[in-house]
Scaffold this active site. Structure first.
Site, PDB file in Angstrom:
ATOM      1  N   HIS A 158      34.239 -28.531  -0.361  1.00  0.00           N
ATOM      2  CA  HIS A 158      33.455 -27.600  -1.203  1.00  0.00           C
ATOM      3  C   HIS A 158      33.486 -26.205  -0.574  1.00  0.00           C
ATOM      4  O   HIS A 158      32.781 -25.928   0.387  1.00  0.00           O
ATOM      5  CB  HIS A 158      32.009 -28.109  -1.287  1.00  0.00           C
ATOM      6  CG  HIS A 158      31.117 -27.334  -2.196  1.00  0.00           C
ATOM      7  ND1 HIS A 158      30.258 -27.948  -3.078  1.00  0.00           N
ATOM      8  CD2 HIS A 158      30.907 -26.006  -2.361  1.00  0.00           C
ATOM      9  CE1 HIS A 158      29.577 -27.033  -3.748  1.00  0.00           C
ATOM     10  NE2 HIS A 158      29.951 -25.833  -3.315  1.00  0.00           N
ATOM     11  N   ASN A 190      33.344 -21.528  -9.728  1.00  0.00           N
ATOM     12  CA  ASN A 190      32.333 -20.600 -10.277  1.00  0.00           C
ATOM     13  C   ASN A 190      32.704 -19.171  -9.904  1.00  0.00           C
ATOM     14  O   ASN A 190      31.890 -18.397  -9.406  1.00  0.00           O
ATOM     15  CB  ASN A 190      30.928 -20.949  -9.767  1.00  0.00           C
ATOM     16  CG  ASN A 190      30.769 -20.732  -8.280  1.00  0.00           C
ATOM     17  OD1 ASN A 190      31.737 -20.851  -7.522  1.00  0.00           O
ATOM     18  ND2 ASN A 190      29.564 -20.425  -7.829  1.00  0.00           N
ATOM     19  N   HIS A 211      26.721 -29.927  -9.080  1.00  0.00           N
ATOM     20  CA  HIS A 211      25.626 -29.209  -8.444  1.00  0.00           C
ATOM     21  C   HIS A 211      24.374 -29.867  -8.995  1.00  0.00           C
ATOM     22  O   HIS A 211      24.041 -29.687 -10.169  1.00  0.00           O
ATOM     23  CB  HIS A 211      25.670 -27.722  -8.778  1.00  0.00           C
ATOM     24  CG  HIS A 211      24.592 -26.953  -8.078  1.00  0.00           C
ATOM     25  ND1 HIS A 211      24.863 -26.006  -7.122  1.00  0.00           N
ATOM     26  CD2 HIS A 211      23.237 -27.036  -8.160  1.00  0.00           C
ATOM     27  CE1 HIS A 211      23.717 -25.526  -6.657  1.00  0.00           C
ATOM     28  NE2 HIS A 211      22.709 -26.139  -7.272  1.00  0.00           N
ATOM     29  N   ASP A 249      30.407 -25.648   1.598  1.00  0.00           N
ATOM     30  CA  ASP A 249      29.753 -24.719   0.667  1.00  0.00           C
ATOM     31  C   ASP A 249      29.730 -23.306   1.249  1.00  0.00           C
ATOM     32  O   ASP A 249      28.775 -22.558   1.033  1.00  0.00           O
ATOM     33  CB  ASP A 249      28.339 -25.190   0.301  1.00  0.00           C
ATOM     34  CG  ASP A 249      27.797 -24.451  -0.910  1.00  0.00           C
ATOM     35  OD1 ASP A 249      28.591 -23.842  -1.652  1.00  0.00           O
ATOM     36  OD2 ASP A 249      26.577 -24.472  -1.105  1.00  0.00           O
ATOM     37  N   HIS A 305      28.958 -13.548   0.175  1.00  0.00           N
ATOM     38  CA  HIS A 305      28.532 -12.483  -0.740  1.00  0.00           C
ATOM     39  C   HIS A 305      28.542 -11.192   0.059  1.00  0.00           C
ATOM     40  O   HIS A 305      28.205 -11.196   1.248  1.00  0.00           O
ATOM     41  CB  HIS A 305      27.104 -12.715  -1.238  1.00  0.00           C
ATOM     42  CG  HIS A 305      26.966 -13.874  -2.171  1.00  0.00           C
ATOM     43  ND1 HIS A 305      27.197 -13.764  -3.526  1.00  0.00           N
ATOM     44  CD2 HIS A 305      26.631 -15.159  -1.946  1.00  0.00           C
ATOM     45  CE1 HIS A 305      26.989 -14.949  -4.097  1.00  0.00           C
ATOM     46  NE2 HIS A 305      26.661 -15.815  -3.159  1.00  0.00           N
TER      47      HIS A 305
END
Ligand code: NCD
Ligand code: ZN
Length: 350
Positions: free
Chosen positions: A14, A44, A144, A254, A258
């Protein structure tokens, strides 16, 4: 006391690599490609990865920017939206996509046009047909797992009845509950999984953080992710699950970068950028539990097995040494997880 640990390169089930700006992808693919044999790339993106053209284009971009690590294989998924149909499933399978990732609407970064709570509670025929198709052709159904309308601490627990329903309806469907964060999710995998068709990914950060690390003294946005890290008891269950060596728990980092402007903001985004410290941190974690011998199964073998992939030869070696990363890590100011922490483990070849 072991001073060195050699493990197969990772299967990271992931990872978010983004693609809205190719300079970002170029930066963030490197820490993953360096240590992974396989990484499952989350869809995503902005715009989302939803068609066979998107899969081909995005994989080409990733391979282009990671060509200095030719062993690295990105495994592609599409985002399952409510209008998905079996024809789409077949077309993306034909170009090598290994599964679908479903996001309940609005629960995390770029999850608009995800599945509304009503759709999850009462899935339309086209989605039932997709899951049937995926069961037949061995594709992964990755989730999710948080209910959109639930209180934030309860979203995962409230999602579990749906996962149980899906697993019972489609006993051959390979289901992954991503980045689990609760004792309830661990219990589902261990005790309410009669067809043994549900696995869970666990992140490095959910193994070491609790909600105190996000907001006890001040707000620390770089520890904020979805599902939010939870109570000490939940963390204890996750740690026990990993240390138990049960094959249905495996690594999904994960890692979710950002830009600093999006994190340090009054509407800060969810996502922890862990890939720059992932193997070093996991070695420190397993070492602190005197369980370095359990690391390779968790990081490399169990995920590949659940995905049905053969093992590989390439390995990495970690040794006891000082290792730290500092922010800003690059021109975008991505702040890596555990910035400035003095890890006791590093890659031998670094
Ligand atoms: C992820 C992201 O930034 O794309 N964020 C996160 O907090 N984990 C999305 C996700 O996996 O929820
Ligand atoms: Zn994610």
């Amino acid at each position: 006391m072991k001073s060195e640990v050699k493990i197969l390169k990772l299967f990271d089930a992931h990872v978010h690599l983004r693609h809205d700006n190719s300079r970002i992808l170029q930066e963030v693919v490197i820490p993953t490609a360096k240590v992974c044999k396989y990484a499952v790339i989350m869809p995503n993106t902005s715009p989302p990865t939803i068609s066979h053209n998107d899969v081909v284009w995005y994989r080409d971009q990733i391979l282009f920017f990671s060509k200095q690590y030719p062993d690295f294989n990105p495994l592609m998924m599409i985002k399952m939206e409510s209008n998905c149909d079996p024809e789409l499933i077949r077309s993306v399978k034909n170009v090598g996509a290994i599964g679908t990732k479903s996001y309940p609407e609005g629960v995390t970064t770029n999850s608009s046009k995800g599945l509304a709570e009503e759709v999850i509670n009462n899935p339309p025929q086209n989605l039932l047909d997709c899951w049937e198709e995926q069961s037949k052709n061995g594709m992964i159904s990755s989730w999710h797992g948080e209910m959109p309308k639930s209180f934030v601490m309860d979203g995962e627990k409230d999602f579990l009845p749906f996962i149980s329903w899906l697993a019972n309806q489609y006993p051959k469907l390979k289901i992954i509950l991503e980045h689990i964060s609760t004792a309830d999710a661990v219990d589902l995998i261990l005790n309410k999984n009669p067809h043994n068709n549900i696995a869970a990914t666990i992140t490095y950060h959910h193994l070491i953080l609790t909600l105190d690390d996000v907001l006890k003294h001040n707000i620390y946005p770089h520890n904020y992710c979805k599902p939010v890290v939870k109570t000490p008891r939940d963390r204890e269950f996750l740690v026990k699950a990993v240390l138990s060596g049960h094959p249905n728990f495996f690594l999904g980092s994960d890692s979710a970068p950002h830009c600093v402007k999006a994190k340090e903001n009054c509407w800060g985004c969810a996502g922890i950028y862990s890939s720059p410290v992932l193997v070093q941190g996991l070695a420190e974690f397993f070492d602190s539990h005197d369980a370095l011998d359990k690391m390779e199964n968790f990081t490399s073998i169990y995920g590949a097995r659940f995905y049905g992939l053969p093992l590989w030869e390439e390995s990495i070696t970690l040794i006891r040494k000082r290792f730290s990363v500092f922010a800003p890590f690059n021109e975008f100011g991505f702040t890596p997880f555990r910035v400035a922490h003095d890890f006791g483990w590093g890659l031998k070849d670094d």
